[in-house]
Design a protein around this motif. Structure first.
Motif, short mmCIF file in Angstrom:
data_model
loop_
_atom_site.label_atom_id
_atom_site.label_comp_id
_atom_site.label_asym_id
_atom_site.label_seq_id
_atom_site.Cartn_x
_atom_site.Cartn_y
_atom_site.Cartn_z
N ARG A 425 0.82 -1.20 0.00
CA ARG A 425 0.00 0.00 0.00
C ARG A 425 0.85 1.25 0.00
O ARG A 425 2.05 1.22 0.25
CB ARG A 425 -0.93 0.05 1.22
N GLN A 427 0.26 4.81 2.01
CA GLN A 427 -0.57 5.54 2.97
C GLN A 427 0.03 6.92 3.19
O GLN A 427 1.23 7.07 3.41
CB GLN A 427 -0.67 4.82 4.30
N ASN A 461 -5.31 5.83 1.99
CA ASN A 461 -4.61 4.56 1.86
C ASN A 461 -4.97 3.94 0.52
O ASN A 461 -6.15 3.68 0.23
CB ASN A 461 -4.99 3.61 3.00
N GLN A 462 -3.95 3.72 -0.30
CA GLN A 462 -4.14 3.04 -1.58
C GLN A 462 -3.67 1.61 -1.43
O GLN A 462 -2.48 1.33 -1.38
CB GLN A 462 -3.36 3.75 -2.68
N ASP A 463 -4.61 0.68 -1.33
CA ASP A 463 -4.33 -0.74 -1.13
C ASP A 463 -4.17 -1.40 -2.50
O ASP A 463 -5.11 -1.44 -3.29
CB ASP A 463 -5.48 -1.39 -0.35
N SER A 469 -8.55 0.21 0.55
CA SER A 469 -8.33 1.62 0.22
C SER A 469 -9.38 2.50 0.90
O SER A 469 -10.54 2.11 1.04
CB SER A 469 -8.39 1.83 -1.30
#
Length: 714
Positions: A425, A427, A461-463, A469
């Motif tokens: 991720r 973040q 947050n980019q999961d 996310s």
């Protein structure tokens, strides 16, 4: 991380730097318009400076408690200062070791853990989330710790209790502010070479002084190299540290100090050991020499700018950009595969864990200070606008490792990195704060402080591997108020109220976003600065509560609700003295009544929080006669019993440790011997129940460490 994401991150950081530099240049242009000729620089020594250096064990002023140059006794809240002299006498190996003789502070609650600096303040486990450097955040981001080298510091300040009005999001217990060594107006040449326990060799250099005859330019260069181990087998304790600093002061009203540092660490991860069956020694290694590592490379660059327009207005801007690359791999103890009644009671399972990440921090704090007098009132008004942005880009791996026979450990077994990626991720947390604080001194006796902050937080947050996310926005208002009275005999009674906030990620099962947790503290105390000898004493009583704590949803154990609350009440006494006949002392006592007031485990004591702590360090220096130049010191630290868990089922006994030092100095040279844990006391820092069999896992506290050094200072 893709080239596109890296370029976009660099672009954002560059944009923020350009904007901040534009503000700086505008302020300098105004300064040039306001002043037609350079004023002479009056340097009257640095005694009483809020950033050091200090004479002896006693500090007079601070910036941590108010962000302005203010005497400690006029801050209506408890503030402790560790001076450079205290650091030189005790020679702490880590930042957390520097705090071990302070009231209200519990150091190394997780034992020997070189990954981060860790401590409790007033019972809150916060050193990973509340460490600052020169007033700007330097917190742990995921597993990137931005560890601070004590040799590069001038002093360390600890503000106890909520501090969000001046510093934004912060834990309720307080904060630690490390003050960097700065350029000096007089030449200094300082260096050392040391050898100590576990084949540890160190060399350090600290030089500085004016560059030109007018003293407009000055510099400081501090560096350290270390190669060694800790008491765990197959461990590493290696570091390269370099910190250059440059100061430009064209007149008495204007200064710009550029501070930078680079640190290369090769350290050893934390290690829990089974306590019920194995009775394994402190040096037992549970990992793999070819696999385990905690490698961290980090650096920062920034500046501190200040300009006084006139007797009333001063503007300041502090800025820093930091980055750390972390490569962390560990094979750690899981549980016993056998048991005391089984044939195989000496083989443990092990778990693989990996971290590969890059973390960045960008901080800028803009301040405007207005000083004025209105009759019997001296007033100091501070306005501030700050921005903090922290980001981490990386992934974590997790898997099952090969077992280990503790009676016949085979460390040659090949270890394959785990194939399961449990997190991948990016973040990013951005925080903007608008704050104001007013300090008034009335009739030279009454001191009144009032402050407030409005904060806005954006957490994204980019999961890259799941559905985790999110983009969560929060806001919080915090305030503080304090009052004190300065008696002519040096006594200053005071009372204060202060607030803090921390954000919580996620939402309830009803899709209601979690609100920030709030810290609230009432504190009363007395500060005493004697008029008949150099000393400083603080005694305080406090009631500190944290609300909106996440707890298990009683209707569904898979969810959480914000009904939790913890309450910490206590007494702290701390004293420092520099006596005329060569004796310097620091003493502290802490009583802490901590309770989980609401939510899970209500009525119990929080984990790792001792009820009683006490310490005493004394150093004596022979000032004349045959033994002139000889000095020696000794200290004792008591850390009371605690629980290893919030259910209060795991008891962790208290322990008492003794430290000592011996030095001889002549003609600028000094030979020294420092020993911590003199009697090599074996103890556990904390324990908890782990694994499906509820095995008791513990981590040892640090054993005896000896360090001999030869240093010179001219």
């Amino acid at each position: 991380m893709s080239a596109y994401r890296a370029a976009r991150r660099r672009s954002r950081a560059q944009g923020l730097v350009v904007a901040s530099l534009s503000t700086l240049l505008c302020a300098q242009a105004l300064a040039q318009d306001a002043t037609t000729e350079l004023s002479p620089i009056n340097v009257e020594g640095q005694t009483g400076s809020p950033v050091g250096p200090d004479d002896g064990y006693i500090a007079k002023n601070t910036t941590t408690g108010s962000k302005t140059d203010t005497p400690l006794k006029e801050i209506p809240q408890s503030v402790s200062v560790i001076t450079r002299k205290q650091l030189d006498d005790r020679q702490p190996g880590q930042l957390e070791d520097s705090l071990s003789y302070l009231a209200g502070v519990t150091t190394s609650p997780w034992g020997i853990d070189d990954r981060f600096d860790q401590c409790l303040i007033r019972g809150f486990d916060l050193c990973t989330s509340a460490i600052y450097r020169d007033g700007l955040p330097q917190k742990v981001i995921d597993f990137s710790g931005f560890k601070i080298e004590p040799y590069g510091l001038e002093r360390i300040e600890v503000l106890k209790g909520p501090s969000s009005v001046l510093y934004g999001e912060n834990e309720a217990g307080g904060m630690v502010n490390a003050i960097t060594k700065r350029p000096t107006d007089k030449p200094i040449y300082d260096g050392f070479l040391s050898y100590g326990s576990f084949n540890t060799v160190e060399a350090g250099l600290d030089v500085g002084g004016p560059i030109d005859d007018a003293g407009i330019w000055s510099y400081r260069l501090t560096g350290l190299v270390r190669n060694g181990e800790i008491e765990t087998d197959y461990s590493r304790n290696d570091r390269i540290f370099v910190a250059p600093a440059l100061k430009w002061q064209p007149d008495a009203q204007t200064s710009l100090t550029i501070l930078a540092n680079y640190q290369w660490d090769r350290l050893t991860p934390i290690q829990f050991l089974p306590a019920e069956y194995g009775n394994l020694p402190r040096n037992f290694f549970t990992g793999s020499p070819d696999f385990d590592r905690f490698d961290a490379n980090h650096g920062s660059i920034g500046y501190q700018f200040s300009h006084e327009f006139d007797d009333h207005w001063t503007v300041r801007q502090n800025l820093r950009y930091s980055q750390q690359e972390t490569d962390y791999r560990q094979l750690y103890y899981g549980e016993w595969l056998g048991g005391p009644d089984m044939i195989n009671d000496h083989t443990m399972s092990r778990t693989l864990f990996t971290v590969d990440e890059t973390a960045t921090l960008f901080n800028v704090d803009n301040q405007a200070e207005y000083k004025a007098s209105f009759g019997a009132v001296e007033n100091k008004l501070l306005f501030g606008l700050d921005y903090n942005r922290q980001s981490v880009d990386g992934q974590n791996g997790y898997g099952e490792g090969p077992p280990l026979d503790t009676l016949n450990p085979d460390y040659s077994i090949p270890v394959t990195p785990p194939g399961l990626i449990i997190a991948d991720r990016v973040q990013t947390i951005g925080q903007i704060g608008l704050y104001a604080q007013n300090q008034s001194k009335i009739a030279d006796h009454w001191v009144l402080t009032l402050g407030g902050r409005q904060a806005w937080i954006d957490n994204t947050n980019q999961d890259r591997i799941g559905t985790g996310s999110y983009d969560q926005k929060d806001h919080a208002f915090t305030g503080n108020v304090g009052i004190g009275y300065l008696f002519d005999n040096g006594l200053t009674p005071y009372a204060s109220y202060a607030e803090s906030f921390t954000t919580n990620i996620g939402q309830t099962l009803s899709n209601v976003p979690f609100r920030p947790s709030k810290g609230k503290q009432y504190e009363v105390g007395v500060k005493y600065e004697p008029t008949f000898f150099p000393g400083y004493l603080t005694a305080s009583l406090f009631d500190l509560r944290k609300t909106n704590v996440l707890t298990t949803d009683p209707s569904n154990p898979l969810g959480q609700v914000q009904t939790g609350e913890v309450r910490h009440r206590g007494l702290e006494i701390e004293a420092n003295a520099d006596l005329a006949f060569g004796l310097s002392t620091t003493a502290a006592y802490t009583y802490l009544d901590a309770e989980i007031a609401k939510g899970d485990d209500a009525g119990n004591r929080p984990a790792r929080v001792p009820e009683h702590q006490a310490s005493l360090w004394a150093n004596y220096e022979v000032g004349s006669g045959v033994l002139e130049g000889l000095s020696f010191g000794a200290g004792v630290r008591y850390i009371g019993a605690s629980f290893g868990d919030n259910t209060n089922t795991v008891n962790v006994p208290g322990h008492t440790l003794v430290d000592a030092a011996l030095r001889y100095k002549k003609n600028g040279w000094q030979a020294a011997l420092n020993v911590s844990n003199l009697f090599d006391k074996t103890y556990y820092s904390t324990c908890y129940e782990s694994g499906s069999k509820s095995d008791l896992s513990c981590i040892y506290g640090e054993g005896r460490v000896i360090k001999g050094s030869l240093s010179m200072k001219f």
